[in-house]
Design a protein around this motif. Structure first.
Motif, PDB file in Angstrom:
ATOM      1  N   ARG A  65      -6.734  -1.978  -6.687  1.00  0.00           N
ATOM      2  CA  ARG A  65      -6.680  -0.781  -5.840  1.00  0.00           C
ATOM      3  C   ARG A  65      -5.698  -0.995  -4.685  1.00  0.00           C
ATOM      4  O   ARG A  65      -4.921  -0.093  -4.345  1.00  0.00           O
ATOM      5  N   SER A  66      -5.693  -2.196  -4.096  1.00  0.00           N
ATOM      6  CA  SER A  66      -4.783  -2.489  -2.987  1.00  0.00           C
ATOM      7  C   SER A  66      -3.326  -2.441  -3.457  1.00  0.00           C
ATOM      8  O   SER A  66      -2.452  -1.926  -2.748  1.00  0.00           O
ATOM      9  N   ARG A  67      -3.046  -2.959  -4.646  1.00  0.00           N
ATOM     10  CA  ARG A  67      -1.679  -2.927  -5.166  1.00  0.00           C
ATOM     11  C   ARG A  67      -1.204  -1.494  -5.378  1.00  0.00           C
ATOM     12  O   ARG A  67      -0.074  -1.141  -5.046  1.00  0.00           O
ATOM     13  N   LEU A  68      -2.080  -0.658  -5.933  1.00  0.00           N
ATOM     14  CA  LEU A  68      -1.696   0.729  -6.167  1.00  0.00           C
ATOM     15  C   LEU A  68      -1.562   1.500  -4.852  1.00  0.00           C
ATOM     16  O   LEU A  68      -0.715   2.391  -4.737  1.00  0.00           O
ATOM     17  N   THR A  69      -2.392   1.144  -3.867  1.00  0.00           N
ATOM     18  CA  THR A  69      -2.260   1.778  -2.547  1.00  0.00           C
ATOM     19  C   THR A  69      -0.906   1.454  -1.933  1.00  0.00           C
ATOM     20  O   THR A  69      -0.202   2.348  -1.419  1.00  0.00           O
ATOM     21  N   ALA A  70      -0.520   0.186  -1.981  1.00  0.00           N
ATOM     22  CA  ALA A  70       0.786  -0.210  -1.444  1.00  0.00           C
ATOM     23  C   ALA A  70       1.915   0.457  -2.214  1.00  0.00           C
ATOM     24  O   ALA A  70       2.923   0.884  -1.632  1.00  0.00           O
ATOM     25  N   HIS A  71       1.756   0.582  -3.518  1.00  0.00           N
ATOM     26  CA  HIS A  71       2.765   1.232  -4.349  1.00  0.00           C
ATOM     27  C   HIS A  71       2.907   2.707  -3.966  1.00  0.00           C
ATOM     28  O   HIS A  71       4.031   3.236  -3.845  1.00  0.00           O
ATOM     29  N   ALA A  72       1.763   3.388  -3.754  1.00  0.00           N
ATOM     30  CA  ALA A  72       1.800   4.798  -3.376  1.00  0.00           C
ATOM     31  C   ALA A  72       2.463   4.985  -2.015  1.00  0.00           C
ATOM     32  O   ALA A  72       3.245   5.927  -1.809  1.00  0.00           O
ATOM     33  N   ARG A  73       2.165   4.084  -1.076  1.00  0.00           N
ATOM     34  CA  ARG A  73       2.787   4.180   0.250  1.00  0.00           C
ATOM     35  C   ARG A  73       4.291   3.967   0.174  1.00  0.00           C
ATOM     36  O   ARG A  73       5.068   4.650   0.856  1.00  0.00           O
ATOM     37  N   ALA A  74       4.709   3.026  -0.654  1.00  0.00           N
ATOM     38  CA  ALA A  74       6.140   2.775  -0.798  1.00  0.00           C
ATOM     39  C   ALA A  74       6.846   3.985  -1.390  1.00  0.00           C
ATOM     40  O   ALA A  74       7.940   4.365  -0.951  1.00  0.00           O
TER      41      ALA A  74
END
Length: 333
Positions: A315-324
């Motif tokens: 979930r953290s990886r996808l959150t960072a991906h969405a923010r980027a």
């Protein structure tokens, strides 16, 4: 349909005398009672099919009798011409033999059937190789194919690739090759290692291109009940399930639920059709994936249609991906 089944039963009894009612039932996909009724129907039609008891029993034709039911239908002639993949036959070293067989078949066909069979080659081409790959026959494939045809053991050397839990190494063992399978342009050999006993643990499947050495050995006695196609289906399903070791909990929109099988594969999404949506129309489900890295790559394709609830690292990886992504597209141009 019954006429075709009776024809097939007569040809089976002629080509394989001694088949039991149970064996014929499996081949014809009917019950043993139907086999008994069909045998009587063949006798009524003048084909002397008889059933014998004892060790050498089973169904036989009367001595000296052969059916005259071998005339080909045009569609049957077409399928014979399409029965092999040209590239696969060449890989196995059988291209010349297949060409000769087709010439012999053509010589026995009526002109009308010959035209139908030859037209099928111009209309259909079977290409088993995967896209975006340059298929090349493994150098040891012809020798391995000869061992398969002759039921002869081989001493093989197999380059086993490295995994997270083991380093790369070469395995050398005596092997009974039962069959070859072409899957998406890749050749596999299915067989058994002598001395490992009966059961599923004795069977081994190797990727032929990873064989580095091959020496023919002594003949072996093939297990009569072995069914290559059935074995391959079961092993392929087991292999697909064994890869899925990392569970991921998702909250999916209806569109995400529809697209999930294409993203993760059918084996990872079985049973989701029965999932009940919440008041917002979303479905929460836990699905198996290969790993966190692969799940990340697969689920990014679903975008906002799938929300990862667990594991927290994914979930953290996808959150960072969405923010980027949001930062990239924050301003026009």
């Amino acid at each position: 349909m019954r006429a075709a089944r009776l024809l097939r039963m007569a040809l089976l009894v002629q080509s394989s005398p001694g088949l039991t009612a149970a064996a014929l039932a499996r081949e014809l996909e009917v019950s043993e009672r139907t086999v008994i009724r069909d045998a009587q129907a063949l006798r009524d039609a003048g084909i002397p099919v008889r059933s014998e008891r004892g060790r050498a029993g089973g169904y036989h034709l009367a001595p000296g009798h052969r059916t005259r039911l071998t005339t080909l239908h045009p569609t049957e002639a077409e399928t014979l011409y399409l029965g092999g993949l040209p590239g696969a036959l060449a890989d196995l070293g059988l291209a010349q033999a297949a060409g000769t067989a087709r010439l012999k078949l053509a010589a026995t066909l009526l002109p009308s059937l010959r035209a139908a069979a030859e037209s099928s080659v111009r209309r259909f081409h079977l290409d088993a190789a995967a896209w975006f790959s340059e298929p090349a026959a493994p150098p040891l494939l012809p020798a391995l194919a000869r061992a398969v045809r002759d039921d002869r053991t081989v001493r093989l050397s197999y380059a086993r690739p490295a995994r997270e839990d083991r380093p790369a190494r070469t395995v050398v063992r005596v092997y009974e090759p039962y069959g070859l399978v072409l899957k998406a342009g890749v050749w596999y050999v299915v067989g058994r290692v002598p001395g490992e006993g009966a059961g599923t643990a004795a069977w081994r499947t190797y990727r032929v291109e990873r064989l580095t050495a091959l020496e023919p050995g002594e003949p072996f006695t093939r297990e009569a009940a072995f069914d290559l196609a059935a074995h391959w289906r079961a092993e392929a399903e087991r292999f697909a399930r064994a890869l899925l070791r990392t569970p991921v909990t998702l909250r999916l929109t209806p569109e995400g639920l529809r697209r999930l099988p294409a993203a993760l594969g059918a084996a990872a999404t079985e049973g989701l059709a029965a999932a009940r949506p919440d008041p917002e129309g979303r479905v929460t489900a836990t699905v198996p994936t290969e790993s966190g890295d692969i799940a990340f790559a697969q689920l990014t394709a679903l975008g906002a249609e799938a929300e990862v609830l667990a594991p927290p690292t994914l979930r953290s990886r996808l959150t960072a991906h969405a923010r980027a992504l949001a930062e990239i597209y924050r301003t026009p141009g």
